[in-house]
Write a protein that holds these residues in place. Sequence first.
Motif, PDB file in Angstrom:
ATOM      1  N   UNK A 180       0.828  -1.210   0.000  1.00 16.78           N
ATOM      2  CA  UNK A 180       0.000   0.000   0.000  1.00 16.78           C
ATOM      3  C   UNK A 180       0.862   1.259   0.000  1.00 16.78           C
ATOM      4  N   UNK A 181       1.800   1.359   0.950  1.00 19.34           N
ATOM      5  CA  UNK A 181       2.621   2.548   1.053  1.00 19.34           C
ATOM      6  C   UNK A 181       3.644   2.684  -0.058  1.00 19.34           C
ATOM      7  N   UNK A 182       3.952   1.589  -0.748  1.00 17.56           N
ATOM      8  CA  UNK A 182       4.912   1.628  -1.838  1.00 17.56           C
ATOM      9  C   UNK A 182       4.298   2.164  -3.113  1.00 17.56           C
ATOM     10  N   UNK A 183       3.020   1.848  -3.342  1.00 16.10           N
ATOM     11  CA  UNK A 183       2.378   2.155  -4.614  1.00 16.10           C
ATOM     12  C   UNK A 183       1.293   3.220  -4.485  1.00 16.10           C
ATOM     13  N   UNK A 184       0.475   3.149  -3.439  1.00 19.08           N
ATOM     14  CA  UNK A 184      -0.693   4.019  -3.337  1.00 19.08           C
ATOM     15  C   UNK A 184      -0.479   5.170  -2.361  1.00 19.08           C
ATOM     16  N   UNK A 185      -1.262   6.215  -2.537  1.00 24.45           N
ATOM     17  CA  UNK A 185      -1.395   7.282  -1.561  1.00 24.45           C
ATOM     18  C   UNK A 185      -2.345   6.766  -0.479  1.00 24.45           C
ATOM     19  N   UNK A 186      -1.788   6.500   0.702  1.00 20.28           N
ATOM     20  CA  UNK A 186      -2.582   5.872   1.762  1.00 20.28           C
ATOM     21  C   UNK A 186      -3.647   6.788   2.331  1.00 20.28           C
ATOM     22  N   UNK A 218      -2.081  -6.413  -5.079  1.00 16.25           N
ATOM     23  CA  UNK A 218      -3.496  -6.770  -5.211  1.00 16.25           C
ATOM     24  C   UNK A 218      -3.659  -8.259  -4.939  1.00 16.25           C
ATOM     25  N   UNK A 219      -4.708  -8.601  -4.248  1.00 15.70           N
ATOM     26  CA  UNK A 219      -5.044 -10.001  -4.012  1.00 15.70           C
ATOM     27  C   UNK A 219      -6.542 -10.182  -4.187  1.00 15.70           C
ATOM     28  N   UNK A 220      -6.962 -11.432  -4.255  1.00 16.39           N
ATOM     29  CA  UNK A 220      -8.371 -11.778  -4.189  1.00 16.39           C
ATOM     30  C   UNK A 220      -8.481 -13.034  -3.342  1.00 16.39           C
ATOM     31  N   UNK A 221      -9.652 -13.559  -3.210  1.00 16.00           N
ATOM     32  CA  UNK A 221      -9.846 -14.821  -2.489  1.00 16.00           C
ATOM     33  C   UNK A 221     -10.704 -15.724  -3.364  1.00 16.00           C
ATOM     34  N   UNK A 222     -10.266 -16.962  -3.541  1.00 12.45           N
ATOM     35  CA  UNK A 222     -10.979 -17.891  -4.412  1.00 12.45           C
ATOM     36  C   UNK A 222     -12.414 -18.106  -3.958  1.00 12.45           C
ATOM     37  N   UNK A 223     -12.629 -18.039  -2.652  1.00 10.85           N
ATOM     38  CA  UNK A 223     -13.970 -18.294  -2.130  1.00 10.85           C
ATOM     39  C   UNK A 223     -14.962 -17.195  -2.479  1.00 10.85           C
ATOM     40  N   UNK A 224     -14.452 -16.047  -2.984  1.00 13.64           N
ATOM     41  CA  UNK A 224     -15.339 -14.942  -3.355  1.00 13.64           C
ATOM     42  C   UNK A 224     -16.037 -15.176  -4.681  1.00 13.64           C
ATOM     43  N   UNK A 225     -15.575 -16.149  -5.458  1.00 16.82           N
ATOM     44  CA  UNK A 225     -16.121 -16.400  -6.786  1.00 16.82           C
ATOM     45  C   UNK A 225     -17.144 -17.541  -6.721  1.00 16.82           C
ATOM     46  N   UNK A 236      -6.522 -19.965  -0.508  1.00 17.76           N
ATOM     47  CA  UNK A 236      -7.560 -18.949  -0.680  1.00 17.76           C
ATOM     48  C   UNK A 236      -6.972 -17.556  -0.849  1.00 17.76           C
ATOM     49  N   UNK A 237      -5.796 -17.314  -0.254  1.00 20.50           N
ATOM     50  CA  UNK A 237      -5.076 -16.050  -0.441  1.00 20.50           C
ATOM     51  C   UNK A 237      -4.480 -16.067  -1.842  1.00 20.50           C
ATOM     52  N   UNK A 238      -5.037 -15.274  -2.740  1.00 22.28           N
ATOM     53  CA  UNK A 238      -4.765 -15.393  -4.169  1.00 22.28           C
ATOM     54  C   UNK A 238      -4.127 -14.105  -4.680  1.00 22.28           C
ATOM     55  N   UNK A 239      -2.781 -14.018  -4.738  1.00 23.08           N
ATOM     56  CA  UNK A 239      -2.122 -12.813  -5.252  1.00 23.08           C
ATOM     57  C   UNK A 239      -2.434 -12.570  -6.730  1.00 23.08           C
ATOM     58  N   UNK A 240      -2.653 -11.304  -7.053  1.00 22.18           N
ATOM     59  CA  UNK A 240      -2.903 -10.881  -8.430  1.00 22.18           C
ATOM     60  C   UNK A 240      -1.791  -9.983  -8.958  1.00 22.18           C
ATOM     61  N   UNK A 241      -1.188  -9.214  -8.074  1.00 18.35           N
ATOM     62  CA  UNK A 241      -0.133  -8.274  -8.478  1.00 18.35           C
ATOM     63  C   UNK A 241       0.796  -8.069  -7.294  1.00 18.35           C
ATOM     64  N   UNK A 242       2.093  -7.912  -7.593  1.00 16.15           N
ATOM     65  CA  UNK A 242       3.057  -7.667  -6.529  1.00 16.15           C
ATOM     66  C   UNK A 242       4.252  -6.902  -7.077  1.00 16.15           C
ATOM     67  N   UNK A 243       5.054  -6.350  -6.162  1.00 14.21           N
ATOM     68  CA  UNK A 243       6.285  -5.656  -6.517  1.00 14.21           C
ATOM     69  C   UNK A 243       7.430  -6.326  -5.767  1.00 14.21           C
ATOM     70  N   UNK A 278       0.190   4.156 -12.023  1.00 19.24           N
ATOM     71  CA  UNK A 278       1.171   5.235 -11.847  1.00 19.24           C
ATOM     72  C   UNK A 278       2.081   4.942 -10.652  1.00 19.24           C
ATOM     73  N   UNK A 279       1.508   4.430  -9.569  1.00 20.50           N
ATOM     74  CA  UNK A 279       2.317   4.085  -8.403  1.00 20.50           C
ATOM     75  C   UNK A 279       3.328   2.993  -8.714  1.00 20.50           C
ATOM     76  N   UNK A 280       2.944   2.054  -9.562  1.00 20.06           N
ATOM     77  CA  UNK A 280       3.871   1.003  -9.986  1.00 20.06           C
ATOM     78  C   UNK A 280       4.992   1.590 -10.833  1.00 20.06           C
ATOM     79  N   UNK A 281       4.647   2.503 -11.748  1.00 18.89           N
ATOM     80  CA  UNK A 281       5.685   3.158 -12.550  1.00 18.89           C
ATOM     81  C   UNK A 281       6.664   3.921 -11.654  1.00 18.89           C
ATOM     82  N   UNK A 282       6.129   4.557 -10.626  1.00 14.94           N
ATOM     83  CA  UNK A 282       6.986   5.321  -9.703  1.00 14.94           C
ATOM     84  C   UNK A 282       7.936   4.376  -8.963  1.00 14.94           C
ATOM     85  N   UNK A 283       7.417   3.250  -8.518  1.00 12.93           N
ATOM     86  CA  UNK A 283       8.260   2.255  -7.850  1.00 12.93           C
ATOM     87  C   UNK A 283       9.367   1.771  -8.778  1.00 12.93           C
ATOM     88  N   UNK A 284       9.029   1.502 -10.029  1.00 15.48           N
ATOM     89  CA  UNK A 284      10.004   0.980 -10.987  1.00 15.48           C
ATOM     90  C   UNK A 284      11.110   1.987 -11.271  1.00 15.48           C
TER      91      UNK A 284
END
Length: 396
Positions: A180-186, A218-225, A236-243, A278-284
């Motif tokens: 959160x603090x790496x990519x987003x404005x908290x 970003x994550x999701x949970x398989x049980x949500x579908x 169930x902890x399902x990563x979608x995006x990471x840095x 944009x936050x990902x570009x900033x991290x990169x």
Amino acid sequence: MRKALSRHLFTAAALAVAGLALSATNVRADGPVTSRMTTAKFALMKGWWSTSDHGTSTPINFNYMRSLMIANGITVDTFNLQTSQAPLTQVNLDKYDVIVWYNVYRMYEHFDSTTGNRIQRWYEGNKGLACFHQCVRSSSYTSGGKTIGWDWWVNMMGKDYNTYANTGATGPVRIDAEALGTVYDSTKFTAGQTFSWSDEWYTYLANPRGLPGTKMLWTTSDSSFKGVTFNSTMGNDHPLAWVRNYGGGRFSLNGMFHTTVMSTATGNLKAFIDSGLVGTYRFLAGYDGCKDPNYTEYNPKATHQPNGACATPTFIRVGSANGSKGVRLDEFKVVFSQPGSHQVEVFNTQGALVASRRGDGNGEYRFDEIRQPGIYYVRVLTADMQRPYSRKIILL
């Protein structure tokens, strides 16, 4: 010469507070950093995407990513690797600080090992590399009975690609606290906040959470579908995006955006996706700042260190232990608490050298030859410092 030296010392020392001791125990890891996003050079690349299910979305999303970069002050060149791999020559790679791949599909079927090794060496030179959507699928693939694998890419991803759930399922995308603090404005987004859209949901051979240098975005949970079967080995902890900070560079993986949601989203969903990109570009791109924890300007977020970023050493104490505005003559000392050679010089206001010491490693110096109260300037230089540290001090 003395007048010039005196002016130099006064200018540098004016930044310091006279008579206060510098102590490593008071160091705060929050020195100034500056984003390199608008000064770094970006390359946005696509290639070899499947026209059967990505023919429409690829050009739309690719152009949207480019437009978003430009709108946020990023200098970017765009390339279609399917047309030419010239951008991956050494001369051309050296032009860029960040490379973003979107739908560079099964690229290692098209790269030779020389190209792969060249990309690796480029990345390890403190660069940023991102994979959006299908570039996850080039890491390990069997074609015509031959296994095509790019071990370095698999290791950089963290965990290898597994499979995908049926395209078109709608589910939640959750902001994870780790990145959160790496990519987003908290102040605008919070950990656990979710947004939903229709997409293609990749799984990986194992969960990359907890790998060194890795933060879930970003994550999701398989049980949500409902009615969707995940061939998932992640739980169930399902990563979608990471840095990741990995192997000398910065890497980002985002398996989403099979659909054109990034260009069609509105309102809060648009703000969430745009801020994530944009936050990902900033991290990169990284941050300019002091990378040395032995200086008060140190900030762990810094990835590049310009000249002068580290100015105030924490391993040198000048002054008295009680921190008074002035220092008594019999309490004046300079203390070193770091290995390596060093030199101390003390000048009066006329620029005359009144005392000097040289040594190596830990040490404490007092100056009995200084007998007159007044204003003095202390200049310290160690083996690791690019320029002297100068300080004004008042002796009582």
